[in-house]
Motif scaffolding. Structure first.
Motif, PDB file in Angstrom:
ATOM      1  N   SER A  94       0.820  -1.211   0.000  1.00 18.51           N
ATOM      2  CA  SER A  94       0.000   0.000   0.000  1.00 18.51           C
ATOM      3  C   SER A  94       0.853   1.260   0.000  1.00 18.51           C
ATOM      4  O   SER A  94       0.595   2.195  -0.775  1.00 18.51           O
ATOM      5  CB  SER A  94      -0.927  -0.002   1.227  1.00 18.51           C
ATOM      6  OG  SER A  94      -1.698   1.185   1.271  1.00 18.51           O
ATOM      7  N   ILE A  97       2.549   1.823  -3.441  1.00 22.73           N
ATOM      8  CA  ILE A  97       1.600   2.265  -4.461  1.00 22.73           C
ATOM      9  C   ILE A  97       1.226   3.734  -4.251  1.00 22.73           C
ATOM     10  O   ILE A  97       1.172   4.521  -5.207  1.00 22.73           O
ATOM     11  CB  ILE A  97       0.339   1.378  -4.453  1.00 22.73           C
ATOM     12  CG1 ILE A  97       0.691  -0.046  -4.917  1.00 22.73           C
ATOM     13  CG2 ILE A  97      -0.753   1.972  -5.329  1.00 22.73           C
ATOM     14  CD1 ILE A  97       1.173  -0.139  -6.341  1.00 22.73           C
ATOM     15  N   LYS A  98       0.974   4.108  -3.020  1.00 17.39           N
ATOM     16  CA  LYS A  98       0.626   5.505  -2.735  1.00 17.39           C
ATOM     17  C   LYS A  98       1.756   6.449  -3.131  1.00 17.39           C
ATOM     18  O   LYS A  98       1.513   7.525  -3.690  1.00 17.39           O
ATOM     19  CB  LYS A  98       0.281   5.668  -1.254  1.00 17.39           C
ATOM     20  CG  LYS A  98      -1.055   5.041  -0.863  1.00 17.39           C
ATOM     21  CD  LYS A  98      -1.315   5.195   0.639  1.00 17.39           C
ATOM     22  CE  LYS A  98      -2.648   4.561   1.015  1.00 17.39           C
ATOM     23  NZ  LYS A  98      -2.888   4.630   2.497  1.00 17.39           N
ATOM     24  N   TYR A 116      -4.077  -0.105 -11.007  1.00 15.36           N
ATOM     25  CA  TYR A 116      -3.265  -0.240  -9.791  1.00 15.36           C
ATOM     26  C   TYR A 116      -4.027  -1.074  -8.758  1.00 15.36           C
ATOM     27  O   TYR A 116      -5.254  -1.216  -8.836  1.00 15.36           O
ATOM     28  CB  TYR A 116      -2.950   1.144  -9.209  1.00 15.36           C
ATOM     29  CG  TYR A 116      -4.116   1.785  -8.474  1.00 15.36           C
ATOM     30  CD1 TYR A 116      -4.093   1.936  -7.083  1.00 15.36           C
ATOM     31  CD2 TYR A 116      -5.254   2.225  -9.144  1.00 15.36           C
ATOM     32  CE1 TYR A 116      -5.157   2.503  -6.398  1.00 15.36           C
ATOM     33  CE2 TYR A 116      -6.317   2.803  -8.473  1.00 15.36           C
ATOM     34  CZ  TYR A 116      -6.271   2.940  -7.098  1.00 15.36           C
ATOM     35  OH  TYR A 116      -7.337   3.500  -6.425  1.00 15.36           O
ATOM     36  N   HIS A 118      -5.643  -1.206  -5.213  1.00 28.36           N
ATOM     37  CA  HIS A 118      -6.126  -0.250  -4.215  1.00 28.36           C
ATOM     38  C   HIS A 118      -6.287  -0.981  -2.885  1.00 28.36           C
ATOM     39  O   HIS A 118      -6.989  -1.985  -2.799  1.00 28.36           O
ATOM     40  CB  HIS A 118      -7.472   0.320  -4.675  1.00 28.36           C
ATOM     41  CG  HIS A 118      -8.050   1.331  -3.743  1.00 28.36           C
ATOM     42  ND1 HIS A 118      -8.011   2.685  -3.996  1.00 28.36           N
ATOM     43  CD2 HIS A 118      -8.696   1.192  -2.556  1.00 28.36           C
ATOM     44  CE1 HIS A 118      -8.606   3.335  -3.012  1.00 28.36           C
ATOM     45  NE2 HIS A 118      -9.025   2.444  -2.130  1.00 28.36           N
ATOM     46  N   VAL A 119      -5.635  -0.473  -1.854  1.00 30.40           N
ATOM     47  CA  VAL A 119      -5.694  -1.092  -0.535  1.00 30.40           C
ATOM     48  C   VAL A 119      -6.236  -0.066   0.452  1.00 30.40           C
ATOM     49  O   VAL A 119      -5.689   1.029   0.600  1.00 30.40           O
ATOM     50  CB  VAL A 119      -4.303  -1.580  -0.071  1.00 30.40           C
ATOM     51  CG1 VAL A 119      -4.408  -2.275   1.288  1.00 30.40           C
ATOM     52  CG2 VAL A 119      -3.682  -2.514  -1.107  1.00 30.40           C
ATOM     53  N   ASP A 120      -7.329  -0.418   1.115  1.00 27.11           N
ATOM     54  CA  ASP A 120      -7.854   0.430   2.186  1.00 27.11           C
ATOM     55  C   ASP A 120      -8.540  -0.457   3.222  1.00 27.11           C
ATOM     56  O   ASP A 120      -8.417  -1.684   3.178  1.00 27.11           O
ATOM     57  CB  ASP A 120      -8.797   1.513   1.641  1.00 27.11           C
ATOM     58  CG  ASP A 120     -10.032   0.957   0.941  1.00 27.11           C
ATOM     59  OD1 ASP A 120     -10.406  -0.210   1.223  1.00 27.11           O
ATOM     60  OD2 ASP A 120     -10.621   1.667   0.111  1.00 27.11           O
ATOM     61  N   HIS A 121      -9.262   0.171   4.154  1.00 27.35           N
ATOM     62  CA  HIS A 121      -9.858  -0.612   5.236  1.00 27.35           C
ATOM     63  C   HIS A 121     -10.980  -1.516   4.756  1.00 27.35           C
ATOM     64  O   HIS A 121     -11.433  -2.402   5.497  1.00 27.35           O
ATOM     65  CB  HIS A 121     -10.365   0.323   6.341  1.00 27.35           C
ATOM     66  CG  HIS A 121     -11.470   1.231   5.917  1.00 27.35           C
ATOM     67  ND1 HIS A 121     -11.239   2.392   5.189  1.00 27.35           N
ATOM     68  CD2 HIS A 121     -12.824   1.161   6.096  1.00 27.35           C
ATOM     69  CE1 HIS A 121     -12.390   2.994   4.959  1.00 27.35           C
ATOM     70  NE2 HIS A 121     -13.359   2.270   5.488  1.00 27.35           N
ATOM     71  N   THR A 124      -8.623  -5.174  -0.499  1.00 26.65           N
ATOM     72  CA  THR A 124      -7.693  -4.976  -1.602  1.00 26.65           C
ATOM     73  C   THR A 124      -8.458  -5.158  -2.902  1.00 26.65           C
ATOM     74  O   THR A 124      -9.152  -6.165  -3.082  1.00 26.65           O
ATOM     75  CB  THR A 124      -6.523  -5.975  -1.534  1.00 26.65           C
ATOM     76  OG1 THR A 124      -5.823  -5.794  -0.301  1.00 26.65           O
ATOM     77  CG2 THR A 124      -5.558  -5.774  -2.691  1.00 26.65           C
ATOM     78  N   HIS A 141     -13.306  -0.083  -8.898  1.00 28.60           N
ATOM     79  CA  HIS A 141     -12.867  -1.405  -8.481  1.00 28.60           C
ATOM     80  C   HIS A 141     -13.469  -2.474  -9.401  1.00 28.60           C
ATOM     81  O   HIS A 141     -14.691  -2.482  -9.626  1.00 28.60           O
ATOM     82  CB  HIS A 141     -13.303  -1.703  -7.044  1.00 28.60           C
ATOM     83  CG  HIS A 141     -12.740  -0.750  -6.030  1.00 28.60           C
ATOM     84  ND1 HIS A 141     -11.503  -0.176  -6.157  1.00 28.60           N
ATOM     85  CD2 HIS A 141     -13.267  -0.296  -4.847  1.00 28.60           C
ATOM     86  CE1 HIS A 141     -11.271   0.597  -5.098  1.00 28.60           C
ATOM     87  NE2 HIS A 141     -12.323   0.548  -4.304  1.00 28.60           N
TER      88      HIS A 141
END
Length: 573
Positions: A94, A97-98, A116, A118-121, A124, A141
């Motif tokens: 994460s 990528i950011k 890309y 995308h990773v968040d709470h 993925t 997504h």
């Protein structure tokens, strides 16, 4: 969401939020206000090389902008490379990528659609980011995660659940990623929400005939929903996969407006007339590749990128005078250049004079380094060592395999000493039925012909010879009966059916997953089918230890076909 027709505004609507901010009008180009030019960045993005991939995106975006493009579209997961496999599970993903996305924030006056992870709470996701003038305007997504064949996306990704549209210069653009377009509902939902054009990011691996399948699907989708589609595909080799490009722009009536060349990096521009919602058409379409041509190019690209990106300075080929090693040598030279290919002929007492002559002739014709290294002393040394242990047992295939293993030892020693990759020469027919020797002719790091049936080897050899006035493969290599030359007067057909028959059975059993009775019903001899299936099933342990090779078929050995080594399944159960 309402369509914003002001050319100076970009509005994105996605599953997380809706944002809108002014963007700077470009004054450096002469694009008419009722036109939007898309740049399709068909390029190779190396798995794991995130910073270099971002740098390549930067260069391509600036190049596209300077050529008058308004929007540049990159392939699926291009920022990380595809398929990244368990790199997606790395804790540092994460942050990397950011940082890479942030590094692209100073690119002005062109919309970038970037594939890309995308990773968040929430999880993925396999995603597409909309970047413009230093800001991420939105993201999409992927909704349909393929989990068949070479694909394993449900292991890594969570499912996207919302459509994403964004307005730019008077048109509403909808985003999809690869498998989403092969399903009916995502594009139908976007059409219902008023989309004007679809942009699809793809990493679609090569297999024979795949481009025709893509074009058929795109024609059907665009015509059915009366919407143009911009389809961007990846290109280049990654381990056992090859991405063949062939990016496409389809009109709303299903016709093909633009098609990029296969197997080549290409920045292809296509301009949409906003008033008519139609694209300009390219002046000259790329050449249509024959089945042999696309197969051959895939094998060349697969070997080239594997060797170059793995850091090897060259390759070693055990040149036997037979057709498999002859074709492998041609592919190696075409992929890497003659100066990086080293051929070694390792004769024994059963090696024919014809084989020696033909191997030397081909090496000279292709201008590669050629060495003759007899294995008589090596084989006799091993046999002498084993003699007390064999207790005067009669000779059998054990002694034949010693020859193959002596050759494997020599090639691997040369590899260790000089840093060249050993490429093996076994074909799919041989690997299927176990007509190969572990730690012998299977010893190496990459098998060029692993997914090429023997009958296809002959076709490709003839195809390669037709490309030049003087054949690169001696004609009698193609015409004389194949032999491993491990015993006097040995022929492959002493142990195997005729290859045309064998390959017919293997194609049905392996590629099309047919069972015993279904294959017999196709007209093949029942005993021959049963024998072939048994050989395939009993050889799984060998294939598990074989080197990787480029996938070109509907179902290749390796990540696409995985069977248990120990099982009690039988043709009668």
């Amino acid at each position: 969401m309402s369509k914003d027709t002001d050319n100076s505004n970009l509005t994105a609507d996605n599953s997380a939020n809706t944002t809108s901010s002014p963007s700077n009008d470009r004054s450096a180009n002469n694009v008419a206000p009722n036109e939007v030019t898309f740049a399709l960045a068909q390029s190779h993005f190396l798995v794991g090389d995130i910073s270099a991939n971002a740098d390549k995106m930067r260069q391509l975006a600036i190049q596209a902008r300077d050529q008058g493009a308004d929007v540049i579209v990159f392939p699926e997961l291009a920022l990380l490379g595809y398929p990244p496999q368990d790199l997606l599970l790395r804790p540092s993903l994460s942050g990397r990528i950011k940082s890479a996305l942030s590094a692209l924030s100073d690119i002005q006056d062109i919309v970038m659609i970037v594939g890309y992870p995308h990773v968040d709470h929430h999880g993925t996701f396999n995603s597409a980011a909309i970047l413009h003038n230093g800001h991420q305007k939105g993201f999409y997504h992927k909704q349909f995660l393929p989990n068949y064949g070479v694909f394993d996306e449900r292991r890594y990704f969570d499912k996207g659940r919302n459509q994403v549209l964004f307005d730019y210069k008077g048109i509403t653009i909808g985003l999809l990623i690869c498998e989403d377009l092969w399903e009916k509902s995502p594009i139908a939902d976007l059409k219902q929400q008023g989309v004007d054009i679809i942009v699809s990011l793809n990493a679609s691996p090569f297999e024979t005939g795949k481009q025709d399948m893509r074009k058929t699907m795109l024609t059907q989708r665009s015509r059915e929903h009366k919407v143009p589609i911009v389809y961007v595909n990846a290109v280049g080799g990654q381990d056992d996969l090859v991405f063949d490009g062939g990016s496409i722009v389809a009109q709303a009536d299903g016709s093909i407006a633009h098609e990029a060349p296969r197997f080549l990096d290409q920045l292809m521009l296509a301009t949409l007339n906003v008033d008519s919602n139609t694209f300009n058409t390219q002046e000259k379409a790329p050449l249509t590749l024959s089945r042999e041509s696309e197969m051959y190019q895939a094998l060349v690209v697969g070997l080239r990128d594997y060797v170059n990106h793995s850091g090897f300075g060259g390759v070693l080929v055990g040149l036997s005078g037979g057709i498999d090693s002859a074709l492998t040598l041609c592919i190696a030279v075409d992929a890497l250049g003659a100066d990086k290919v080293y051929a070694v002929m390792m004769p024994y007492e059963f090696t024919s004079k014809i084989s020696l002559e033909d191997a030397q002739a081909q090496a000279r014709r292709l201008n590669v380094s050629y060495t003759v290294c007899p294995i008589f002393d090596a084989v006799e040394g091993i046999r002498h060592t084993l003699a007390p242990l064999f207790n005067k047992s009669p000779a059998d295939t054990t002694e034949e395999n010693i020859q193959a293993r002596a050759r494997g030892v020599i090639l691997m020693a040369l590899s260790n000493k000089f840093g060249h990759l050993v490429i093996t020469t076994g074909n799919k027919s041989e690997l299927a039925v176990g007509y190969s020797t572990l730690y012998g002719d299977m010893a190496g790091g990459f098998d060029v012909l692993k997914d090429v049936y023997k009958s296809q080897v002959y076709n490709l050899a003839s195809y390669r010879n037709r490309l030049e006035d003087t054949p690169v493969i001696p004609e009698r290599v193609i015409t004389r009966p194949p032999s491993a030359e491990l015993r006097p007067d040995q022929k492959d057909q002493d142990s195997l059916p005729d290859y045309e028959v064998l390959d017919g059975i293997l194609t049905l059993y392996i590629d099309e997953d047919m069972g015993y009775q279904a294959i017999v019903d196709k007209g093949f001899d029942a005993d021959m089918v049963a024998k072939t299936i048994k050989m395939v099933d009993n050889s799984e342990y060998k294939r598990r230890q074989s080197p990787i090779g480029t996938k070109i078929s509907q179902r290749a050995f390796g990540r696409e076909r995985r069977y248990p080594l120990v099982n009690k399944w039988s043709i009668n159960s």
